[in-house]
Motif scaffolding. Structure first.
Motif, PDB file in Angstrom:
ATOM      1  N   LEU A 420       0.819  -1.197   0.000  1.00 23.41           N
ATOM      2  CA  LEU A 420       0.000   0.000   0.000  1.00 23.41           C
ATOM      3  C   LEU A 420       0.859   1.256   0.000  1.00 23.41           C
ATOM      4  N   ALA A 421       0.398   2.265  -0.729  1.00 20.80           N
ATOM      5  CA  ALA A 421       1.090   3.553  -0.776  1.00 20.80           C
ATOM      6  C   ALA A 421       0.413   4.488   0.211  1.00 20.80           C
ATOM      7  N   LEU A 422       1.071   4.746   1.348  1.00 26.64           N
ATOM      8  CA  LEU A 422       0.521   5.598   2.391  1.00 26.64           C
ATOM      9  C   LEU A 422       1.398   6.824   2.583  1.00 26.64           C
ATOM     10  N   GLN A 423       0.780   7.885   3.108  1.00 27.16           N
ATOM     11  CA  GLN A 423       1.539   9.114   3.326  1.00 27.16           C
ATOM     12  C   GLN A 423       2.617   8.922   4.388  1.00 27.16           C
ATOM     13  N   GLU A 424       2.313   8.115   5.402  1.00 26.06           N
ATOM     14  CA  GLU A 424       3.294   7.821   6.433  1.00 26.06           C
ATOM     15  C   GLU A 424       2.949   6.481   7.066  1.00 26.06           C
ATOM     16  N   PRO A 425       3.969   5.731   7.521  1.00 24.78           N
ATOM     17  CA  PRO A 425       3.681   4.428   8.131  1.00 24.78           C
ATOM     18  C   PRO A 425       2.931   4.616   9.439  1.00 24.78           C
ATOM     19  N   PRO A 426       1.805   3.939   9.625  1.00 21.68           N
ATOM     20  CA  PRO A 426       1.020   4.127  10.848  1.00 21.68           C
ATOM     21  C   PRO A 426       1.692   3.483  12.052  1.00 21.68           C
ATOM     22  N   ARG A 427       1.605   4.160  13.174  1.00 21.63           N
ATOM     23  CA  ARG A 427       2.080   3.607  14.436  1.00 21.63           C
ATOM     24  C   ARG A 427       0.916   3.202  15.332  1.00 21.63           C
ATOM     25  N   GLN A 428      -0.249   3.725  15.010  1.00 25.15           N
ATOM     26  CA  GLN A 428      -1.476   3.295  15.671  1.00 25.15           C
ATOM     27  C   GLN A 428      -2.509   2.990  14.590  1.00 25.15           C
ATOM     28  N   VAL A 429      -3.073   1.807  14.634  1.00 19.69           N
ATOM     29  CA  VAL A 429      -4.022   1.367  13.613  1.00 19.69           C
ATOM     30  C   VAL A 429      -5.377   1.123  14.271  1.00 19.69           C
ATOM     31  N   ARG A 430      -6.405   1.746  13.699  1.00 22.76           N
ATOM     32  CA  ARG A 430      -7.771   1.483  14.150  1.00 22.76           C
ATOM     33  C   ARG A 430      -8.377   0.405  13.253  1.00 22.76           C
ATOM     34  N   VAL A 431      -8.828  -0.678  13.861  1.00 31.18           N
ATOM     35  CA  VAL A 431      -9.481  -1.771  13.143  1.00 31.18           C
ATOM     36  C   VAL A 431     -10.970  -1.689  13.438  1.00 31.18           C
ATOM     37  N   SER A 432     -11.798  -1.647  12.393  1.00 23.04           N
ATOM     38  CA  SER A 432     -13.248  -1.561  12.555  1.00 23.04           C
ATOM     39  C   SER A 432     -13.898  -2.737  11.849  1.00 23.04           C
ATOM     40  N   LEU A 433     -14.802  -3.410  12.554  1.00 20.23           N
ATOM     41  CA  LEU A 433     -15.492  -4.588  12.030  1.00 20.23           C
ATOM     42  C   LEU A 433     -16.983  -4.311  11.965  1.00 20.23           C
ATOM     43  N   ASP A 434     -17.557  -4.436  10.765  1.00 18.24           N
ATOM     44  CA  ASP A 434     -19.012  -4.413  10.584  1.00 18.24           C
ATOM     45  C   ASP A 434     -19.418  -5.818  10.164  1.00 18.24           C
ATOM     46  N   TYR A 435     -19.896  -6.601  11.119  1.00 16.28           N
ATOM     47  CA  TYR A 435     -20.115  -8.035  10.870  1.00 16.28           C
ATOM     48  C   TYR A 435     -21.194  -8.253   9.812  1.00 16.28           C
ATOM     49  N   GLU A 436     -22.347  -7.583   9.975  1.00 16.58           N
ATOM     50  CA  GLU A 436     -23.456  -7.832   9.051  1.00 16.58           C
ATOM     51  C   GLU A 436     -23.127  -7.395   7.629  1.00 16.58           C
ATOM     52  N   VAL A 437     -22.511  -6.230   7.484  1.00 19.05           N
ATOM     53  CA  VAL A 437     -22.156  -5.751   6.145  1.00 19.05           C
ATOM     54  C   VAL A 437     -20.968  -6.521   5.589  1.00 19.05           C
ATOM     55  N   GLY A 438     -20.065  -6.975   6.472  1.00 15.62           N
ATOM     56  CA  GLY A 438     -18.898  -7.724   6.022  1.00 15.62           C
ATOM     57  C   GLY A 438     -17.700  -6.855   5.716  1.00 15.62           C
ATOM     58  N   TRP A 439     -17.532  -5.767   6.457  1.00 17.73           N
ATOM     59  CA  TRP A 439     -16.404  -4.859   6.224  1.00 17.73           C
ATOM     60  C   TRP A 439     -15.399  -4.987   7.362  1.00 17.73           C
ATOM     61  N   VAL A 440     -14.123  -5.075   6.982  1.00 17.16           N
ATOM     62  CA  VAL A 440     -13.024  -4.964   7.937  1.00 17.16           C
ATOM     63  C   VAL A 440     -12.173  -3.799   7.450  1.00 17.16           C
ATOM     64  N   THR A 441     -12.184  -2.695   8.204  1.00 18.12           N
ATOM     65  CA  THR A 441     -11.566  -1.450   7.769  1.00 18.12           C
ATOM     66  C   THR A 441     -10.387  -1.105   8.658  1.00 18.12           C
ATOM     67  N   PHE A 442      -9.300  -0.650   8.020  1.00 17.88           N
ATOM     68  CA  PHE A 442      -8.091  -0.248   8.744  1.00 17.88           C
ATOM     69  C   PHE A 442      -7.831   1.228   8.455  1.00 17.88           C
ATOM     70  N   VAL A 443      -7.565   2.003   9.528  1.00 13.78           N
ATOM     71  CA  VAL A 443      -7.340   3.443   9.418  1.00 13.78           C
ATOM     72  C   VAL A 443      -6.180   3.816  10.325  1.00 13.78           C
ATOM     73  N   ASN A 444      -5.357   4.776   9.867  1.00 11.23           N
ATOM     74  CA  ASN A 444      -4.329   5.338  10.728  1.00 11.23           C
ATOM     75  C   ASN A 444      -5.037   6.105  11.848  1.00 11.23           C
ATOM     76  N   ALA A 445      -4.901   5.624  13.090  1.00 10.81           N
ATOM     77  CA  ALA A 445      -5.652   6.203  14.204  1.00 10.81           C
ATOM     78  C   ALA A 445      -5.185   7.600  14.554  1.00 10.81           C
ATOM     79  N   VAL A 446      -3.996   8.006  14.112  1.00 11.55           N
ATOM     80  CA  VAL A 446      -3.471   9.328  14.428  1.00 11.55           C
ATOM     81  C   VAL A 446      -3.879  10.339  13.367  1.00 11.55           C
ATOM     82  N   THR A 447      -3.644  10.006  12.095  1.00 11.14           N
ATOM     83  CA  THR A 447      -3.924  10.946  10.999  1.00 11.14           C
ATOM     84  C   THR A 447      -5.278  10.727  10.349  1.00 11.14           C
ATOM     85  N   GLN A 448      -5.965   9.627  10.701  1.00  8.61           N
ATOM     86  CA  GLN A 448      -7.257   9.251  10.113  1.00  8.61           C
ATOM     87  C   GLN A 448      -7.140   8.910   8.630  1.00  8.61           C
TER      88      GLN A 448
END
Length: 479
Positions: A420-448
């Protein structure tokens, strides 16, 4: 209807096996099969592989003598009666060769052309593979059947995808409808609170304004009184100064003492207490500020994922992972821990799962990663039946939806890893799970900054999943 069906069945029995049409001048050969005289004559004229060999019956392949044709008058009478019945019932169209007008009953596989007897005898088709129409159609029917099976299977897969995506859309629509109702409810409650606060604050400001006006009036009255007294003394002194010396000196000391001892009071238009009340007025808005903050927190909570309070499960931890006492931190170590083997524990992949798992809902958690000394870290979710023993394939097909964070790059572990091409390597990662929809989302928890999103169809319990490789690499679960 029954008569027509009988005639049709009988007509099929008196068809020529070569031209597939009604027998014309039917003849019988040595094996007992019947053919049109003209069709059989032309069939015999086609040279075989060995000219000296007798021709073979087109049906049973038994040899027969070309000159041994026996007219079958009884069959000819039957054919004539059938044709007479067909003439009364109406003419039937037959496929004919556009070049020779003969019935088409051969198929040239080399040229993919349909041939009549005359076409078959032509020089351009003598060396080709030529079969009867039905015989030639057989293999193509099998190919068509295979194509049909593949197409039907793909259509079923598309229908399954359509059904799954429609369910996902329905879940999303339900979530949007719930959010809409929640927004309406929250803003209605906020509107009522704001109206109350609006009235309270305006009332307080009105009281302050009234107190200011009251103190202004008191100030004006006091100043007016002082001005009158000072004006009287000034007038008295002006008159005293203009009198003759004898009158001026009369009681002069008393007059001067009275003027000199007259102190001027310096009134304040606004009392210190009122000034303090005005300065303290912004504090009256603190309940509003607290309420707005609580409103925004509640609204974001309702619209966002539910924060998941998770901890690591030591029963699943690989022996090379050192867990903290509160089971919220893990560090990689080359020294194996004395951990009992059990079915839940990873024995080759240095991974660990969280307690509990999820079978529905929308959840989120934050992972802080420390790769200062190199190594890599895995973050994501896995299915309940993920492989614990032996090699673990890190891909969705094997129940793993995760990203790998390494020194200098981040990869999404799909069917094939994607860097993946990211602006900066994340040091904190937010993992979000939507079970019914079937989404597993990863976001840089600092820069969003969005990192990656997997789309899946969950049918079993899923667990937060973590992995570490390399000396000194570690991660911790943020509160």
């Amino acid at each position: 209807m029954a008569s027509a069906t009988f005639v049709t069945s009988l007509e099929e029995e008196v068809n020529c096996p070569i031209c597939q049409g009604s027998l014309r001048e039917p003849v019988t050969i040595d094996c007992g099969h019947n053919f049109c005289r003209g069709c059989l004559t032309r069939y015999c004229e086609v040279p075989g592989p060995a000219p000296e060999e007798l021709p073979a019956c087109p049906l049973c392949k038994e040899p027969f003598r070309p000159g041994g044709f026996r007219p079958n008058w009884q069959l000819a009478s039957v054919v004539e009666n059938i044709q007479r019945h067909k003439a009364r019932s109406g003419p039937a169209e037959e496929d004919a060769c556009p070049q020779h007008g003969e019935k088409v009953y051969f198929f040239c596989e080399d040229d993919e052309a349909q041939l009549c007897v005359v076409c078959r005898a032509a020089a351009e088709h003598r060396a080709h593979t030529v079969r009867f129409l039905e015989e030639a159609a057989g293999p193509y029917r099998e190919q068509i059947q295979k194509c049909l099976e593949c197409l039907r299977k793909e259509r079923e897969e598309i229908q399954e995808i359509q059904s799954r995506e429609n369910q996902r859309i329905q879940v999303l629509q339900t979530q949007v409808a719930t959010k809409r109702q929640r927004v309406i409810s929250e803003f209605a409650s906020l509107s009522r609170f704001l109206e109350g606060q609006h009235s309270v604050l305006l009332a307080q400001l009105e009281r302050l304004d009234e107190d200011i006006l009251k103190q202004r009036d008191e100030f004006d009255a006091l100043v007016t009184g002082e001005m009158c007294r000072f004006s009287a003394l000034i007038t008295e002194l002006e008159e005293k100064k203009e009198r003759p010396a004898k009158e001026l000196l009369t009681n002069i000391r008393s007059t001067l003492i009275r003027c000199e001892t007259r102190k001027c009071r310096k009134p304040e238009a606004v009392s210190p207490e009122l000034g303090q009340r005005i300065r303290d007025f912004p504090q009256q808005a603190l309940p509003l500020q607290r309420e707005m903050k609580m409103f925004l927190e509640n609204l974001c909570f309702e619209l966002d994922y539910e924060p998941a309070r998770i901890s690591l499960d030591p029963q699943t931890s690989h022996p090379k992972l050192l867990l903290s006492e509160d089971h919220r931190q893990a560090r990689f170590s080359y020294k194996w821990q004395n951990s009992p083997d059990n079915p839940q524990r990873f024995d080759r992949a240095t991974c660990v799962l969280a307690h509990g798992g999820f079978t529905g809902g929308r959840h989120t958690w934050v992972v802080s990663v420390d790769l200062a000394h190199g190594g890599s870290c895995l973050v994501g979710v896995v299915g309940e039946d993920v492989r614990r023993k032996g090699e673990l394939r890190l891909r969705p097909e094997d129940g793993v939806w995760a990203v790998r964070l390494a020194w200098g790059f981040v990869s999404a572990l799909g069917s094939f890893p994607v860097r993946l091409a990211l602006q900066e390597p994340p040091r904190q990662v937010r993992v979000s799970l939507d079970y019914e929809v079937g989404w597993v989302t990863f976001v840089n928890a600092v820069t969003q900054e969005p990192i990656y999103t997997f789309t899946a169809s969950f049918t079993q319990k899923v667990f937060p999943f973590f992995g570490l490789w390399g000396r000194g690499s570690s991660f911790s679960l943020c509160s």
